[in-house]
Scaffold this active site. Sequence first.
Site, PDB file in Angstrom:
ATOM      1  N   CYS A  84      -1.606   6.348 -10.002  1.00  0.00           N
ATOM      2  CA  CYS A  84      -0.438   6.645 -10.838  1.00  0.00           C
ATOM      3  C   CYS A  84       0.724   5.708 -10.537  1.00  0.00           C
ATOM      4  CB  CYS A  84      -0.020   8.094 -10.648  1.00  0.00           C
ATOM      5  SG  CYS A  84      -1.421   9.226 -10.663  1.00  0.00           S
ATOM      6  N   HIS A 334       2.846  11.552 -18.930  1.00  0.00           N
ATOM      7  CA  HIS A 334       2.403  10.708 -17.809  1.00  0.00           C
ATOM      8  C   HIS A 334       1.158   9.914 -18.193  1.00  0.00           C
ATOM      9  CE1 HIS A 334       1.411   9.280 -13.900  1.00  0.00           C
ATOM     10  NE2 HIS A 334       0.740  10.308 -13.447  1.00  0.00           N
TER      11      HIS A 334
END
Lengths: 387, 130
Positions: A84, A334
């Site tokens: 991420c 996200h």
Amino acid sequence: MTGVRVAGVGLTHFGQHPERTGRDLFAEASQRAFEDAGVPRADVEQLNYGNFMGELSEHQGHQGPLMAEAAGLTAPATRYESACASSGVAVREAVKDVRNGEADVILVGGAERMNNLGTAGTTEALAIAADDLYEVRAGMTFPAAYALMARAYFDQYGGSKEDLAEIAVKNHDNALDNEFAQFQKAISVEDALDAPTIAAPLGLYDACPITDGASAAVLVSDEYADEHGLDAPVSVTGTGQGGDKMALQDRQFLARTPAAERAAEEAYDDAGIGPQDVSVAEVHDCFTIAEVLALEALDFYAPGEGIGAAARGETTRDGDRPVNLSGGLKAKGHPVGATGTSQIVEMTRLLRGDHPNSDAVPGDVGVTHNAGGTVGSTTVHVLEVEE
Amino acid sequence: MSDAERVRDEGFDDFLDAIESGEGFYLECPEGHGSLPPRRVCPHCGATDLRETTLPETGDIETFTTVHVAAPEFVDDAPYVTAVADFGGVRLTGIVRGIDPDDVAVGTEVAPDVGETETADERVLVFRTP
């Protein structure tokens, strides 16, 4: 050493776009960034691109040249993968290259296509950021990993699901006017507490959504900005990166994130500031507990003190130091590989005054915090605007 | 992986074999840092002379979660409890079996074992009542 300016930024809408390819998403974000920057594509000397799960979601490796092509560049391109934190790392490497004179103009960004995998497929794809042998094969999912950290936090320091719900409520409120956000919808503490459990103690509203999207920013040297008369008031003045053991079980702490602590310390030193100088922050709240861990790693709060920050109103838009005015990962969404650069995009707009929430920014120093995996890798950046 | 036999992962599968036969071990460096195989270097200090040390028969759950949304390899197992337990020299991550999820707590004493997942019949590290 030259300074690094953010000449232009761009995002796609973050949301459910399962039929859009990664290359199309990145083409749109980069086009916006170039229009915002007023920099010709021919001046770009390299592309730093972040992506995490492209092999799984699009059967596509070697994305560097693919994305350079999508952005209309002939410059060399490199894909960065750090779960991420992929495009946070891409930004950091670009900042270093501009500073050391390697390039005057770099396009940074990232993209992720996720919704085409469905919920189960995305759960499996995200899990590869954990240790396959010792975590994934023991049933660990990404929400499970953060649930383990949340339980450890509650056990060590106290805190409750209500405290976490306040963070979700805050970040949803912040996204109401953000046209790029996945959720422009207010929620209540009760909504969050009543939501289905994903991995106890975390429920659906403690988790960021599954998001398709892309982000891009044009970074230039001070000299280039001056020579070309660019209107680029925001500079990246600090960068830092930290690492930790891959698996939670091998970490010294289950309820602290030393990788982020080290990244923050390095970024603050680099910028010549301290946590007390920071006016506003975009942090990696993939789960509500992650925002708490971020606030403590950034040294805004001592360990155990960050859990109540949203409930006390300290990190809300009216607070002394608003956090995740974009809506954060929680409400903005996200798209994994796009997130690190999207924080730079949002912070740039917040600081220069053209973000819907710019009026809530109480100063001119912002920090972005982008975490990979269960914070096994982290980048922190300091952005400042010339008044 | 259900259609083809999984190729063994040296070190990891040896570790599971040892747990299964009641001879659990971990790797210890001269500084006393614990780690799990496969390892050539202590991840905490870089020492290279790692020796197998007997894993304590029981450990204490340090944190746990009940997983409701599982990956495809675990869908039929859900909901299940995944826990991290402290065995002194090392921590292990496993699925809690044979204990009511409502009775699992931080501090619960468990013993490591090897079971199979319900979804894919894959070997999995499990924690049971000692």
